[in-house]
Scaffold this active site. Structure first.
Site, PDB file in Angstrom:
ATOM      1  N   LYS A  73       0.838  -1.210   0.000  1.00 47.61           N
ATOM      2  CA  LYS A  73       0.000   0.000   0.000  1.00 47.61           C
ATOM      3  C   LYS A  73       0.869   1.254   0.000  1.00 47.61           C
ATOM      4  O   LYS A  73       0.645   2.165  -0.802  1.00 47.61           O
ATOM      5  CB  LYS A  73      -0.880  -0.044   1.245  1.00 47.61           C
ATOM      6  CG  LYS A  73      -2.114   0.798   1.165  1.00 47.61           C
ATOM      7  CD  LYS A  73      -3.039   0.439   2.336  1.00 47.61           C
ATOM      8  CE  LYS A  73      -2.210   0.290   3.579  1.00 47.61           C
ATOM      9  NZ  LYS A  73      -2.830  -0.136   4.759  1.00 47.61           N
ATOM     10  N   THR A  75       4.016   1.405  -0.854  1.00 48.18           N
ATOM     11  CA  THR A  75       4.764   1.368  -2.111  1.00 48.18           C
ATOM     12  C   THR A  75       3.919   1.951  -3.250  1.00 48.18           C
ATOM     13  O   THR A  75       4.412   2.747  -4.063  1.00 48.18           O
ATOM     14  CB  THR A  75       5.161  -0.090  -2.407  1.00 48.18           C
ATOM     15  OG1 THR A  75       5.887  -0.600  -1.288  1.00 48.18           O
ATOM     16  CG2 THR A  75       6.014  -0.198  -3.646  1.00 48.18           C
ATOM     17  N   ARG A  96       2.577   8.027   6.815  1.00 48.61           N
ATOM     18  CA  ARG A  96       2.802   8.041   8.260  1.00 48.61           C
ATOM     19  C   ARG A  96       4.274   7.870   8.609  1.00 48.61           C
ATOM     20  O   ARG A  96       5.053   7.333   7.833  1.00 48.61           O
ATOM     21  CB  ARG A  96       2.019   6.889   8.910  1.00 48.61           C
ATOM     22  CG  ARG A  96       0.552   7.154   9.009  1.00 48.61           C
ATOM     23  CD  ARG A  96      -0.180   5.898   9.407  1.00 48.61           C
ATOM     24  NE  ARG A  96      -0.134   4.923   8.326  1.00 48.61           N
ATOM     25  CZ  ARG A  96      -0.528   3.664   8.432  1.00 48.61           C
ATOM     26  NH1 ARG A  96      -0.982   3.213   9.591  1.00 48.61           N
ATOM     27  NH2 ARG A  96      -0.471   2.858   7.407  1.00 48.61           N
ATOM     28  N   LYS A 107       9.704  -6.191  12.171  1.00 48.66           N
ATOM     29  CA  LYS A 107       9.371  -5.502  10.941  1.00 48.66           C
ATOM     30  C   LYS A 107      10.439  -4.499  10.549  1.00 48.66           C
ATOM     31  O   LYS A 107      11.128  -3.941  11.393  1.00 48.66           O
ATOM     32  CB  LYS A 107       8.020  -4.827  11.084  1.00 48.66           C
ATOM     33  CG  LYS A 107       8.030  -3.429  11.659  1.00 48.66           C
ATOM     34  CD  LYS A 107       6.634  -2.858  11.647  1.00 48.66           C
ATOM     35  CE  LYS A 107       6.512  -1.633  10.764  1.00 48.66           C
ATOM     36  NZ  LYS A 107       7.431  -0.552  11.018  1.00 48.66           N
ATOM     37  N   ALA A 275      -3.582   1.832  14.059  1.00 53.29           N
ATOM     38  CA  ALA A 275      -4.734   1.655  13.168  1.00 53.29           C
ATOM     39  C   ALA A 275      -5.826   0.801  13.812  1.00 53.29           C
ATOM     40  O   ALA A 275      -6.838   0.543  13.185  1.00 53.29           O
ATOM     41  CB  ALA A 275      -4.275   1.037  11.856  1.00 53.29           C
ATOM     42  N   PHE A 303      -4.047  -0.600   7.415  1.00 53.05           N
ATOM     43  CA  PHE A 303      -4.746  -1.873   7.257  1.00 53.05           C
ATOM     44  C   PHE A 303      -5.573  -1.900   5.961  1.00 53.05           C
ATOM     45  O   PHE A 303      -5.292  -1.148   5.029  1.00 53.05           O
ATOM     46  CB  PHE A 303      -5.638  -2.173   8.466  1.00 53.05           C
ATOM     47  CG  PHE A 303      -4.876  -2.386   9.751  1.00 53.05           C
ATOM     48  CD1 PHE A 303      -3.565  -2.829   9.769  1.00 53.05           C
ATOM     49  CD2 PHE A 303      -5.491  -2.145  10.971  1.00 53.05           C
ATOM     50  CE1 PHE A 303      -2.877  -3.044  10.965  1.00 53.05           C
ATOM     51  CE2 PHE A 303      -4.795  -2.349  12.177  1.00 53.05           C
ATOM     52  CZ  PHE A 303      -3.508  -2.789  12.161  1.00 53.05           C
ATOM     53  N   PHE A 383       3.761  -8.027  -9.122  1.00 51.26           N
ATOM     54  CA  PHE A 383       4.942  -8.771  -8.680  1.00 51.26           C
ATOM     55  C   PHE A 383       5.532  -9.447  -9.903  1.00 51.26           C
ATOM     56  O   PHE A 383       4.794  -9.868 -10.808  1.00 51.26           O
ATOM     57  CB  PHE A 383       4.559  -9.816  -7.619  1.00 51.26           C
ATOM     58  CG  PHE A 383       4.444  -9.246  -6.241  1.00 51.26           C
ATOM     59  CD1 PHE A 383       3.563  -8.201  -5.984  1.00 51.26           C
ATOM     60  CD2 PHE A 383       5.215  -9.730  -5.195  1.00 51.26           C
ATOM     61  CE1 PHE A 383       3.452  -7.656  -4.711  1.00 51.26           C
ATOM     62  CE2 PHE A 383       5.112  -9.200  -3.919  1.00 51.26           C
ATOM     63  CZ  PHE A 383       4.227  -8.166  -3.674  1.00 51.26           C
ATOM     64  N   TRP A 411       7.149  -0.761  -8.202  1.00 55.03           N
ATOM     65  CA  TRP A 411       8.162  -1.421  -7.363  1.00 55.03           C
ATOM     66  C   TRP A 411       9.401  -1.738  -8.199  1.00 55.03           C
ATOM     67  O   TRP A 411      10.528  -1.486  -7.776  1.00 55.03           O
ATOM     68  CB  TRP A 411       7.576  -2.717  -6.770  1.00 55.03           C
ATOM     69  CG  TRP A 411       8.511  -3.445  -5.864  1.00 55.03           C
ATOM     70  CD1 TRP A 411       8.681  -3.253  -4.528  1.00 55.03           C
ATOM     71  CD2 TRP A 411       9.435  -4.487  -6.230  1.00 55.03           C
ATOM     72  NE1 TRP A 411       9.649  -4.093  -4.030  1.00 55.03           N
ATOM     73  CE2 TRP A 411      10.129  -4.864  -5.055  1.00 55.03           C
ATOM     74  CE3 TRP A 411       9.744  -5.128  -7.435  1.00 55.03           C
ATOM     75  CZ2 TRP A 411      11.111  -5.861  -5.050  1.00 55.03           C
ATOM     76  CZ3 TRP A 411      10.724  -6.119  -7.433  1.00 55.03           C
ATOM     77  CH2 TRP A 411      11.397  -6.470  -6.248  1.00 55.03           C
TER      78      TRP A 411
END
Lengths: 558, 558
Positions: A73, A75, A96, A107, A275, A303, A383, A411
């Site tokens: 999201k 990206t 954010r 992460k 979130a 989310f 992808f 990407w």
């Protein structure tokens, strides 16, 4: 063929001095408060000076329910922003800030990926411009002042069993979840149970992200309920006289942070509320300012669309007077397959049938977003191993719903890969077909608001809640809080409260476990299922491998 | 006649862009990492590049035992720096950063006063460049990783009763002095007692201020003892694998912060370790770098000369290879009167007799400083109501000791008032008469080091310590820590351990209550009397009056 890691790409970025990025937005250098050469805060005076400008178009990027396959999201948000700039639009991105603590657990960053990233990535995952530290300080000051008030005689008659203001730290520290404080005798106060949350869960964070200016910030801080008396009447932060000093501590943190994408386009990275127990999007200050400075503002919500976008619209847009012109729902072929029942280990081979089977999750989100009166474009975040047949299956599904799905390769290719998406999104935004409206009115009773979200967004049959919870909601309505919006806290992995139910389930109820009043942030938190506000570290935390290498570069951060 | 408050004077400062201040030191703009327009960090690359420069002269400013009348040590440091620049010398000032927490209790800033201040004063009393937040984060990460290690199986066999690594927060919060953590059941860990100190008391702070580079920083962080096993063998931060990530968190905090005086002369403000359980002076990085960039560096040490200067020489100078060329002992007529037995309320009228009676306190500090082989100049920090006869009494006393006392009016007049002092200090420094040496050798047994300080500096008859303490010192010597210097923690108000005994008392012993090993910082802390490492807030904290006024200015901070 080998792909570079995000951190390798970020390190190779040809960053421009932040003043040059500000130039693109017309910000005079004296109004950019630099933090190093690649980050700056925008001065309040300058923000005040552009209030007469016309607003640009607001573009919300949201997604299907997240799966372990990853949707991209952020990206896509960054890629779309770069794409818009590439096709000659004046656009900027608003995302954010990342929480510090989780970087030492598992992460990595929250700055996009591949050739669609915001830099300086490492700073963004460390102290950045200190905003979260300021929030921790302001939160800690209030906590200290509450116990200090009790210590010196408790004139406000706080019931020490009912102090609801916990403490926070920006670290994953499970040992602090529940503590007994003020031990050790007379000089240390009155022992009582309390605990810590991670800083992003602080109501101060939610307030910072919703406040429209410093005066509004102080008013909201003062409105926070910190404790109750034996008669259950609330004690506010204002009663503790902490709101002024907290505002001073947050003065700089309120100013949006300007950074740049890999393609040297401007981005605001500002605020980062949870979130679940909060609304999960970047600050109103940043979004509103970006709209004054550019023609298109691409932002995202946390989310999936059932949680993040719903709160973006019903809380942030409602309260800040914002209205999106178009919503981009991000989907991936892999996530469609997982929603179609494929396990993560089996995502490799082409499986068009599974893609088709998973599409209804996407479909429901599209319908939901249209329900807010805003046109939808689906972005298929490509992808490299997605097959043409799989991609076509998603496109066909979306076409049947009367919308359009566009493949985007940001990407892999940066803005060059996002030209189609950017072109279409700009067209839709420029078409001015949006007629945004929240899905419930301010004056609807609180429980009905919860039902509206559960039925219209999740497609639940009913909301289940004890009498105690319903009574609590009624009491808040009587206390003048009935006009607040609802902040749902449930699993992000499903429309239901069961994280394992992927796809587009029906025939379920939404059990409400607890309700909390965030009187300063201005919403009622409705908790459905486990909500973890202080994460722990895994058995081998990533911190063990984070270090400076001999070249002075940071290893292991992402 | 009305005098302006410190904050009024600071607000009227005609600050220059920090790049112009850097120009005075020859720092290229790309090597200044700005924080706003008036603060910057100096890049490590630049610091590396100047290592071949000749060192300037180091000038230490210290003081008599502090009294409630105030001595103005920082004010004199800043005034002397400006005075040196005024008489044509290339000089800079190195002082400590202020702790955030205490600003919300009682005390105002630590940036000097009157017309001898460092600016931006408000930033320095708030988040500044985030150094202390970085220290809090690094400290917190280690704490979380220790409990996390225990949670996941405790492979290192830590005795949870013997975890000595506490937590820190930069806030005066007495409720956290003693807590029970990890409550709430299996998922939160193993309940144990612990507590919080204020951030400046963290060993990480002491290390940051003593480390010579990032490699040394990481090595020292790894050397910290965080817990003991049941067999009392130590567990190090290195065993927890926290040292790499902590170094990453402290990477920027290690770089000195450049700001300016009211007269636009350069100042480093960097680091701020406690002056009791730590060594109480600004960072080695800042002092060493300043010596490469200017001909005279004026710095200060915490508390009176018996504590601050003693540790400056025996710890900081010894370990960093620094040597002061001249020591300035700050005295005031008012403080002499208080040492002579006058109460604060009675300081108004002229009282030459009391001044004379108080002078032996000053005299002992002068002798002590000379004992390090360094020439001494006394600065009489002039207050507007001091009479000529009182001032002359101090001068005459100092003259008898073979030193010189010079009146300085920097508080009232800025550098113009400090010309005499600066001229004399420069002369003495240029005379190269110093032959600095610590007062005890590395290889002296630990208890003898304590006795040396107590007898030679405090003039005590003896050191009193239980067998348990003597045994502990022996154990550390056996463990390889015998070569460490001593960090005394006793009251700053007296040469004795009794804060009420002013002047130059004799006939007393120094009781040692506790000893602690700071294996990473590299000293043995010897605690004589109460040491408070987590202050509380007063009944009416100053935070209640700190706020933004309608002009957006901060009120009540100082």
């Amino acid at each position: 063929m080998g792909y570079k890691s995000d951190i390798e790409i970020a390190r190779e970025a040809k960053k421009k001095p932040i003043q040059e990025i500000g130039d693109k937005l017309g910000i005079p250098h004296e109004h950019l408060l630099p933090y190093g050469h690649d980050k700056a805060k925008v001065s309040q005076d300058y923000i005040n000076s552009v209030q007469g400008n016309k607003d640009g178009k607001l573009i919300l990027v949201t997604a299907i329910n997240p799966t372990p396959a990853g949707e991209g999201k952020t990206t896509t948000t960054v890629g779309l922003g770069d794409g818009l700039n590439r096709i000659g639009k004046k656009a900027m991105v608003c995302i954010r800030e990342a929480s510090l603590g989780p970087n030492f657990g598992m992460k990595g960053g929250a700055a996009g990926g591949g050739y669609a990233q915001v830099v300086p990535m490492e700073d963004m995952n460390l102290h950045f411009t200190g905003d979260f530290h300021a929030i921790t300080s302001a939160h800690s000051l209030l906590a200290a002042m509450i116990d200090n008030h009790i210590y010196w005689g408790n004139e406000l008659e706080i019931d020490i069993r009912r102090v609801v203001w916990r403490r926070v730290v920006d670290m994953n520290d499970r040992a602090l979840r529940q503590i007994t404080a003020s031990l050790g005798g007379v000089s240390n106060g009155f022992p009582r149970e309390t605990g810590y949350d991670i800083t992003v869960a602080s109501e101060v964070m939610a307030i910072l992200c919703l406040a429209t200016d410093l005066k509004d910030l102080q008013r909201r801080l003062g409105d926070m309920i910190v404790a109750y008396r034996r008669d259950k009447s609330p004690v506010f932060a204002r009663d503790i006289k902490a709101d002024g000093a907290m505002t001073v501590l947050l003065k700089d943190a309120m100013q949006p942070n300007l950074v740049q994408t890999l393609e040297n386009n401007p981005a605001f990275v500002h605020g980062g509320p949870f979130a679940n127990i909060a609304h999960g999007c970047n600050s109103v200050m940043a979004t509103s300012t970006a709209l004054k400075l550019s023609d298109y503002v691409v932002t995202e919500a946390g989310f999936g669309a059932d949680l993040g976008a719903e709160k973006f619209m019903n809380i942030k847009c409602r309260k800040a007077g914002l209205a999106p012109s178009v919503i981009v729902v991000v989907a991936t072929v892999r996530a469609m397959k997982m929603n179609g029942g494929v396990a993560k280990a089996d995502l490799g081979p082409e499986n068009v049938e599974a893609v088709r089977k998973g599409c209804p999750n996407l479909g429901r989100h599209i319908e939901n977003m249209k329900g807010f009166g805003v046109p939808v474009v689906v972005a298929i975040n490509h992808f490299v191993h997605d097959t043409d047949a799989e991609v076509e299956a998603v496109k066909a599904y979306v076409r049947e719903l009367g919308s359009e799905a566009i493949v985007s390769r940001h990407w892999e290719l940066g803005s060059e890969g996002a030209v189609d998406l950017a072109t279409r999104v700009a067209e839709v935004a420029d078409g001015d077909s949006a007629n945004f409206s929240p899905i419930y009115p301010d004056d609807m009773p609180l429980f009905e608001k919860i039902e509206t979200i559960a039925k219209r967004i999740y497609r639940a049959d009913e909301v289940l809640a004890d009498q105690k919870i319903r009574t609590q909601l009624k009491e808040w309505e009587a206390g003048g809080y009935g006009n607040l919006p609802i902040c749902m806290a449930k699993t992000q992995y499903s429309f239901t409260t069961d994280p394992t139910r992927r796809g587009a389930p029906t025939g379920f109820g939404v059990p409400v476990r607890e309700v909390r009043l965030s009187a300063g942030a201005g919403f009622v938190v409705v908790i459905c299922g486990e909500v973890m506000t202080m994460p722990g570290l895994p058995s081998v935390p990533s911190a063990e491998n984070i270090r400076l290498n001999d070249a002075g570069e940071i290893e292991g951060l992402s």
